[in-house]
Design an enzyme around this catalytic site. Structure first.
Site, PDB file in Angstrom:
ATOM      1  N   PHE A 320       0.822  -1.201   0.000  1.00 46.37           N
ATOM      2  CA  PHE A 320       0.000   0.000   0.000  1.00 46.37           C
ATOM      3  C   PHE A 320       0.858   1.253   0.000  1.00 46.37           C
ATOM      4  O   PHE A 320       1.884   1.316   0.690  1.00 46.37           O
ATOM      5  CB  PHE A 320      -0.880   0.053   1.262  1.00 46.37           C
ATOM      6  CG  PHE A 320      -1.938  -1.006   1.331  1.00 46.37           C
ATOM      7  CD1 PHE A 320      -3.214  -0.780   0.833  1.00 46.37           C
ATOM      8  CD2 PHE A 320      -1.675  -2.228   1.932  1.00 46.37           C
ATOM      9  CE1 PHE A 320      -4.192  -1.750   0.917  1.00 46.37           C
ATOM     10  CE2 PHE A 320      -2.644  -3.213   2.018  1.00 46.37           C
ATOM     11  CZ  PHE A 320      -3.911  -2.972   1.507  1.00 46.37           C
ATOM     12  N   ASP A 321       0.421   2.252  -0.744  1.00 42.34           N
ATOM     13  CA  ASP A 321       0.904   3.607  -0.520  1.00 42.34           C
ATOM     14  C   ASP A 321       0.305   4.065   0.809  1.00 42.34           C
ATOM     15  O   ASP A 321      -0.700   3.512   1.267  1.00 42.34           O
ATOM     16  CB  ASP A 321       0.434   4.504  -1.673  1.00 42.34           C
ATOM     17  CG  ASP A 321       0.678   5.966  -1.393  1.00 42.34           C
ATOM     18  OD1 ASP A 321       1.816   6.327  -1.068  1.00 42.34           O
ATOM     19  OD2 ASP A 321      -0.290   6.743  -1.483  1.00 42.34           O
ATOM     20  N   LYS A 322       0.899   5.062   1.443  1.00 41.96           N
ATOM     21  CA  LYS A 322       0.366   5.507   2.734  1.00 41.96           C
ATOM     22  C   LYS A 322      -0.666   6.631   2.579  1.00 41.96           C
ATOM     23  O   LYS A 322      -1.855   6.443   2.819  1.00 41.96           O
ATOM     24  CB  LYS A 322       1.502   5.980   3.655  1.00 41.96           C
ATOM     25  CG  LYS A 322       1.005   6.457   5.034  1.00 41.96           C
ATOM     26  CD  LYS A 322       2.153   6.927   5.894  1.00 41.96           C
ATOM     27  CE  LYS A 322       2.683   8.274   5.464  1.00 41.96           C
ATOM     28  NZ  LYS A 322       1.719   9.409   5.707  1.00 41.96           N
ATOM     29  N   THR A 323      -0.202   7.790   2.117  1.00 45.36           N
ATOM     30  CA  THR A 323      -1.059   8.974   2.098  1.00 45.36           C
ATOM     31  C   THR A 323      -2.130   8.869   1.021  1.00 45.36           C
ATOM     32  O   THR A 323      -1.835   8.649  -0.154  1.00 45.36           O
ATOM     33  CB  THR A 323      -0.221  10.239   1.863  1.00 45.36           C
ATOM     34  OG1 THR A 323       0.788  10.303   2.868  1.00 45.36           O
ATOM     35  CG2 THR A 323      -1.095  11.480   1.937  1.00 45.36           C
ATOM     36  N   VAL A 519      -1.493  -0.936  -4.177  1.00 48.67           N
ATOM     37  CA  VAL A 519      -2.628  -0.019  -4.062  1.00 48.67           C
ATOM     38  C   VAL A 519      -2.102   1.389  -3.825  1.00 48.67           C
ATOM     39  O   VAL A 519      -1.358   1.623  -2.868  1.00 48.67           O
ATOM     40  CB  VAL A 519      -3.561  -0.418  -2.896  1.00 48.67           C
ATOM     41  CG1 VAL A 519      -4.837   0.413  -2.943  1.00 48.67           C
ATOM     42  CG2 VAL A 519      -3.870  -1.904  -2.932  1.00 48.67           C
TER      43      VAL A 519
END
Length: 552
Positions: A320-323, A519
């Site tokens: 996953f990307d964070k922001t 994602v």
């Protein structure tokens, strides 16, 4: 034909295509023949002619493609379907042959309509690239096309403009929106000696910078190249029914040939073809695919093709990307810390008045918090932006300032009672906004990008489904990434990543035999989304590039 849609078009293009009308017309012919047969036996010949015409329109192209596939040693569902059509015709089941050919061809077209359109991600990236730059030449400003900029040129960048090329700041202080590169929504302060990247936006301030990388060598140029390469080399998945056909079709054909050779009776060979042809499986593939894509769409999920559903079943790693993915991507005021004797509402109200006409993401967070608290906001007078530090204005006869802790010399000049909570929120990945009245500190607001509701539950469900390799790929700093990862139950985390770093992490995992889902939501995520086995974009706030590049 079936299962060989390599260049998928858009939905509108499909509905206006010749193939769509041809398939529909053939289906109507078969239906008309069926009705005539039911009405009266007098129309048997006409009915048969209509049905055979339908088979000719939809079935013959499939058979031709099947023969070509055999000649070229490419076997897929066309061959299986051809067996079904030929067997039906040989046994007098003409209407069945028409229905089988219509359902398969029409199902393929519907899947194409629901699947990905021709990807425009590269075009979109080029669209956001700066087109011109302001150069300082002989102490004068000259606007030139971006192609004319050379390494070593001195650039002038004003508020609201894009940084045209990668450069090093030589004069001034600026607050940059680097979300196109790092994905982080909170602007970053840049001063003399700092590197600024092409495609990022100047929130405020005027700077001069020396060009160090131009054209395809800039960070944004690399993103464009990485997306191009990833999409070009991403392997196309082979549908289950095609994998099945590669060994089953030759087996059935061989069995039929042996039967004919041993018995010298064509009818027996045809019987083998009929018994061996898995018509139910052939018809089920487009039906199940269309039903799945349609059901997912009702749940707010756009799947750009049946092959992505099959590929997802083999995924064993999800990153996953964070922001904007695990977090909301929308900073909010989560804590108000005033000095002794000052009420929280007083602090928030005056901060909001100063920030009312600002477009800064942190300003929007302050205004939103004041609105939620029922505070009436009156815009401050005599507004003045202090470049890289904050903004000041007059409210009720006093001068209020909102901004960085460096407004008056840094954290060491902040009152002692505020220093510990300031350090605490920084360790938690939040951004503090100091508020001053007539140069006296009133306290600070903590602005934080909160984790999405349901994120922790989602990670838990993914683990239950067998996805044990779950991680975060983020451009943010380590403390912020750790905080989010720990709060949602993710143990593996990468921080401080550029777009090519994210892509390289995925490639290394794929080299180890992992089937990777990624994602993300930002432009900086596009290369990773493109190279992953399954690329998933956050639809609501995802950038156009991420949405175009993604599979789901």
């Amino acid at each position: 034909m079936i299962g060989r849609f390599s260049n998928l078009g858009s939905y509108d293009e499909l509905l206006n295509s010749r193939d769509f009308f041809k398939v529909g017309f053939a289906g109507l012919l078969a239906f008309a023949g069926f009705l005539l047969e039911k009405i009266s036996t007098e129309y048997t010949a006409v009915s048969l002619a209509l049905i055979l015409a339908s088979v000719a329109i939809n079935g013959i192209p499939i058979i031709i493609d099947a023969i070509k596939g055999l000649v070229e040693k490419r076997i897929n569902v066309d061959e299986l379907l051809s067996i079904a059509i030929i067997a039906c015709l040989a046994t007098g089941e003409f209407l069945t042959a028409a229905v089988v050919s219509f359902v398969m061809v029409f199902g393929g077209l519907i899947e194409e309509a629901a699947s990905e359109s021709a990807r425009n991600s590269i075009r979109t990236l080029v669209k956001i690239s700066p087109k011109q730059a302001t150069l300082i030449v002989d102490s004068r400003e000259k606007v030139k096309a971006i192609e004319e900029v050379r390494v070593g040129d001195i650039l002038l960048v004003k508020p609201g403009e894009q940084i045209p090329v990668d450069a090093v700041v030589t004069r001034g202080i600026v607050s940059l929106d680097e979300s196109t590169i790092t994905g982080e929504p909170v602007p970053v302060e840049k001063t003399i000696g700092d590197t600024v990247y092409a495609g990022t936006f100047n929130q405020n301030g005027v700077i001069q910078a020396k060009a160090v990388k131009i054209g395809k060598d800039t960070t944004l140029g690399k993103v464009i190249r990485l997306v191009s390469e990833a999409e070009a080399h991403k392997p196309e998945s082979i549908a289950f029914v095609d994998r099945f056909a590669t060994w089953f079709t030759p087996l059935i054909l061989f069995s039929a040939a042996i039967t004919w050779g041993m018995t010298h009776e064509l009818s027996r060979a045809i019987t083998v073809l009929i018994v061996g042809c898995p018509c139910a499986l052939i018809l089920a593939v487009p039906t199940a695919t269309v039903a799945t894509i349609g059901r997912a769409a009702k749940a707010g999920i756009l799947i750009k093709g049946g092959q992505h559903i099959e590929r997802a079943a083999f995924a064993d790693t999800i990153l996953f990307d964070k922001t904007g993915t695990l977090t909301e991507g929308n900073p909010k005021v989560d804590r108000i810390v005033p000095v002794k004797g000052i009420e929280e509402k007083y602090l928030l109200r005056h901060a909001a008045c100063v920030e009312k006409n600002s477009t800064h993401p942190l300003a929007r967070a302050v205004i939103s918090a004041a609105g939620a608290a029922g505070i009436t906001i009156n815009a401050a007078q005599n507004l003045l932006t202090e470049i890289g530090l904050g903004v000041q204005g007059t409210v009720d006869g006093s001068v209020f300032e909102v901004g960085s802790v460096y407004l008056y010399g840094g954290i060491t000049n902040v009152p002692q009672p505020l220093q510990q909570p300031l350090n605490t929120i920084k360790d938690q990945g939040a951004t503090p906004l100091m508020v001053y009245q007539d140069k006296q500190p009133l306290g600070f607001l903590s602005v934080f990008d909160h984790v999405r509701k349901g994120a922790e539950e989602t990670i838990g469900e993914l683990k239950k489904l067998g996805l044990k390799n779950i991680g975060i790929l983020s451009g943010d700093h380590q403390k912020s990434v750790n905080l989010v990862g720990n709060s949602v139950g993710i143990e593996r985390m990468w921080s401080g990543l550029q777009p090519d770093d994210k892509l390289n992490v995925i490639k290394k995992l794929q080299a180890q035999g992992r089937q990777v889902m990624f994602v993300g939501d930002g432009i900086n995520d596009a290369p990773a989304i493109a190279v992953a086995d399954i690329g998933i974009a956050m639809g609501a706030k995802g950038t156009e590039v991420a949405l175009e590049t993604s599979d789901i």
